[in-house]
Design a protein around this motif. Structure first.
Motif, PDB file in Angstrom:
ATOM      1  N   ILE A   1       0.865  -1.310   0.111  1.00 11.27           N
ATOM      2  CA  ILE A   1      -0.129   0.037  -0.152  1.00 11.27           C
ATOM      3  C   ILE A   1       0.850   1.252   0.069  1.00 11.27           C
ATOM      4  O   ILE A   1       0.403   2.486  -0.326  1.00 11.27           O
ATOM      5  CB  ILE A   1      -0.948   0.032   1.271  1.00 11.27           C
ATOM      6  CG1 ILE A   1      -2.100   0.916   1.097  1.00 11.27           C
ATOM      7  CG2 ILE A   1      -0.200   0.374   2.683  1.00 11.27           C
ATOM      8  CD1 ILE A   1      -3.200   0.776   2.321  1.00 11.27           C
ATOM      9  N   ASP A   2       2.102   0.932   0.469  1.00 12.39           N
ATOM     10  CA  ASP A   2       3.040   2.350   0.209  1.00 12.39           C
ATOM     11  C   ASP A   2       4.568   1.530   0.191  1.00 12.39           C
ATOM     12  O   ASP A   2       4.696   0.750  -0.288  1.00 12.39           O
ATOM     13  CB  ASP A   2       2.953   3.250   1.372  1.00 12.39           C
ATOM     14  CG  ASP A   2       3.373   2.478   2.639  1.00 12.39           C
ATOM     15  OD1 ASP A   2       3.600   1.445   3.005  1.00 12.39           O
ATOM     16  OD2 ASP A   2       2.985   3.466   3.819  1.00 12.39           O
TER      17      ASP A   2
ATOM     18  N   PRO B   1       0.048   3.910   6.827  1.00 11.72           N
ATOM     19  CA  PRO B   1       0.327   3.897   5.500  1.00 11.72           C
ATOM     20  C   PRO B   1       0.434   5.543   5.045  1.00 11.72           C
ATOM     21  O   PRO B   1      -0.517   6.224   5.740  1.00 11.72           O
ATOM     22  CB  PRO B   1      -0.742   3.281   4.771  1.00 11.72           C
ATOM     23  CG  PRO B   1      -1.442   2.418   5.991  1.00 11.72           C
ATOM     24  CD  PRO B   1      -1.314   3.081   7.102  1.00 11.72           C
ATOM     25  N   HIS B   2       1.447   5.901   4.366  1.00  7.71           N
ATOM     26  CA  HIS B   2       1.471   7.019   3.867  1.00  7.71           C
ATOM     27  C   HIS B   2       0.171   7.571   3.164  1.00  7.71           C
ATOM     28  O   HIS B   2      -0.090   6.771   2.319  1.00  7.71           O
ATOM     29  CB  HIS B   2       2.764   7.462   3.126  1.00  7.71           C
ATOM     30  CG  HIS B   2       3.922   7.171   3.698  1.00  7.71           C
ATOM     31  ND1 HIS B   2       4.515   8.231   4.406  1.00  7.71           N
ATOM     32  CD2 HIS B   2       4.857   6.421   3.716  1.00  7.71           C
ATOM     33  CE1 HIS B   2       5.768   7.749   4.834  1.00  7.71           C
ATOM     34  NE2 HIS B   2       6.094   6.530   4.453  1.00  7.71           N
TER      35      HIS B   2
ATOM     36  N   ILE C   1       1.735  10.257  -5.009  1.00  8.12           N
ATOM     37  CA  ILE C   1       2.677   9.388  -4.762  1.00  8.12           C
ATOM     38  C   ILE C   1       2.098   8.008  -4.106  1.00  8.12           C
ATOM     39  O   ILE C   1       2.028   7.102  -4.573  1.00  8.12           O
ATOM     40  CB  ILE C   1       3.820   9.790  -3.727  1.00  8.12           C
ATOM     41  CG1 ILE C   1       4.627  10.891  -4.393  1.00  8.12           C
ATOM     42  CG2 ILE C   1       4.863   8.663  -3.509  1.00  8.12           C
ATOM     43  CD1 ILE C   1       5.526  11.710  -3.574  1.00  8.12           C
ATOM     44  N   TRP C   2       1.273   8.335  -3.042  1.00  6.17           N
ATOM     45  CA  TRP C   2       0.682   7.084  -2.299  1.00  6.17           C
ATOM     46  C   TRP C   2      -0.797   7.794  -2.164  1.00  6.17           C
ATOM     47  O   TRP C   2      -0.851   8.393  -1.165  1.00  6.17           O
ATOM     48  CB  TRP C   2       1.363   6.865  -1.088  1.00  6.17           C
ATOM     49  CG  TRP C   2       2.680   6.362  -1.075  1.00  6.17           C
ATOM     50  CD1 TRP C   2       3.977   7.045  -0.748  1.00  6.17           C
ATOM     51  CD2 TRP C   2       3.309   5.172  -1.924  1.00  6.17           C
ATOM     52  NE1 TRP C   2       5.000   6.344  -0.733  1.00  6.17           N
ATOM     53  CE2 TRP C   2       4.711   5.268  -1.558  1.00  6.17           C
ATOM     54  CE3 TRP C   2       2.674   4.035  -2.466  1.00  6.17           C
ATOM     55  CZ2 TRP C   2       5.592   4.256  -2.254  1.00  6.17           C
ATOM     56  CZ3 TRP C   2       3.527   3.204  -3.068  1.00  6.17           C
ATOM     57  CH2 TRP C   2       4.639   3.274  -2.886  1.00  6.17           C
TER      58      TRP C   2
ATOM     59  N   GLU D   1      -0.522   8.409   7.981  1.00  6.19           N
ATOM     60  CA  GLU D   1       0.690   9.073   8.092  1.00  6.19           C
ATOM     61  C   GLU D   1       0.388  10.373   7.246  1.00  6.19           C
ATOM     62  O   GLU D   1       0.576   9.999   5.877  1.00  6.19           O
ATOM     63  CB  GLU D   1       1.932   8.674   8.074  1.00  6.19           C
ATOM     64  CG  GLU D   1       3.203   9.899   8.457  1.00  6.19           C
ATOM     65  CD  GLU D   1       4.323   9.035   8.074  1.00  6.19           C
ATOM     66  OE1 GLU D   1       5.316   9.964   8.773  1.00  6.19           O
ATOM     67  OE2 GLU D   1       4.544   7.947   7.716  1.00  6.19           O
ATOM     68  N   TYR D   2      -0.257  11.462   7.329  1.00  7.89           N
ATOM     69  CA  TYR D   2      -0.704  12.448   6.342  1.00  7.89           C
ATOM     70  C   TYR D   2       0.290  13.426   6.221  1.00  7.89           C
ATOM     71  O   TYR D   2       1.046  13.988   7.103  1.00  7.89           O
ATOM     72  CB  TYR D   2      -1.739  13.220   6.956  1.00  7.89           C
ATOM     73  CG  TYR D   2      -3.206  12.281   6.922  1.00  7.89           C
ATOM     74  CD1 TYR D   2      -3.934  11.979   5.748  1.00  7.89           C
ATOM     75  CD2 TYR D   2      -3.518  11.670   8.060  1.00  7.89           C
ATOM     76  CE1 TYR D   2      -5.106  11.357   5.846  1.00  7.89           C
ATOM     77  CE2 TYR D   2      -4.699  10.936   8.157  1.00  7.89           C
ATOM     78  CZ  TYR D   2      -5.320  10.724   7.241  1.00  7.89           C
ATOM     79  OH  TYR D   2      -6.685  10.131   7.200  1.00  7.89           O
ATOM     80  N   MET D   3       0.699  13.434   4.872  1.00  9.91           N
ATOM     81  CA  MET D   3       1.670  14.510   4.303  1.00  9.91           C
ATOM     82  C   MET D   3       1.015  15.821   4.497  1.00  9.91           C
ATOM     83  O   MET D   3       0.058  16.154   3.574  1.00  9.91           O
ATOM     84  CB  MET D   3       2.382  14.252   3.127  1.00  9.91           C
ATOM     85  CG  MET D   3       3.050  15.538   2.345  1.00  9.91           C
ATOM     86  SD  MET D   3       4.934  15.735   3.296  1.00  9.91           S
ATOM     87  CE  MET D   3       5.609  14.203   2.931  1.00  9.91           C
TER      88      MET D   3
END
Length: 242
Positions: free
Chosen positions: A30-31, A59-60, A65-66, A94-96
């Motif tokens: 998934i990433d 997960p990112h 990207i993801w 995990e949020y950018m």
């Protein structure tokens, strides 16, 4: 002298009983973490052997990207739990935090949380987003508590330590990457981690495990001058045990 080698403890030996990990990349395919379900199974088994008891994998979510979503992550979690019969595996994200995230959260997008309203966020390692404090404010307006992943790895703050205090004052909680204490990411990161620990700016810890190299590195020595704060900090993760 910041670091010492003699009598340094092994990182995994410092883990408390029933350690709950709140940052990892264990869902398969998934990433950039676990490649498949077999990889997931092996990572979880190896982490359990060194003292991990529960996992909130993250997960990112990085636009372009993801492109994971609330639904795709929860679906992958249920699929993985059935496959592995792993009842202690939960999932958040995990949020950018960038302009894309800012627009989505302003629209009231539901976020995957570690527990209740605690949400794991990260920044680019190159520089902070221009609207950083607007984003952090909006996260809280929407009812969430931001937990900033691995602040010690944002080296652009290394010579501007006041920014860490500004982030804390703005409402950010801090999560230390365990491997930052071993020199895995470089001595510069370890030095920042030492100072953040000394000044009691961390709230939680996480493994950020992606692969077997990370797992093996958890069995290496801690390079901090004072590791007692680290032992105490690890116990804070019990907050996420239920």
């Amino acid at each position: 002298m910041l670091f010492f080698k003699k009598s340094a403890p092994i990182l995994s030996d410092l883990l408390p009983v029933d350690y709950v990990d709140i940052h990892s990349h264990l869902l398969p395919g998934i990433d950039d973490g676990a490649k498949d379900s077999e990889d997931t199974k092996n990572l979880i088994n190896d982490l359990k052997q060194i003292g991990f008891s529960k996992f909130i994998t993250t997960p990112h979510i990085i636009t372009g990207i993801w492109d994971n979503t609330f639904n795709s992550i929860t679906s992958k979690l249920e699929e993985t739990k059935l496959l592995l019969n792993e009842i202690e595996l939960k999932a958040a994200a995990e949020y950018m935090i960038d302009s894309f995230f800012f627009e989505r959260i302003k629209q009231g997008e539901k976020l995957l949380s570690l527990k209740e309203n605690y949400v794991l966020i990260e920044m680019s390692y190159l520089n902070a987003p221009i609207q950083l404090y607007d984003i952090i404010f909006e996260i809280q307006v929407q009812g969430y508590k931001p937990v900033l992943a691995h602040p010690e790895r944002y080296l652009f703050y290394g010579n501007n330590f006041d920014e860490f205090y500004k982030l804390k004052k703005s409402g950010c909680l801090f999560q230390l990457n365990l491997l930052s204490t071993t020199g895995y990411y470089g001595t510069g990161v370890t030095k920042i981690a030492q100072r953040l620990l000394n000044e009691n700016l961390y709230d939680f810890v996480g493994s950020d495990v992606h692969h077997q190299k990370h797992v093996k590195s958890l069995k290496t020595k801690v390079l901090l001058k004072n590791h007692h704060n680290l032992s105490s900090l690890m116990k804070n993760n019990s907050f996420f045990s239920h």
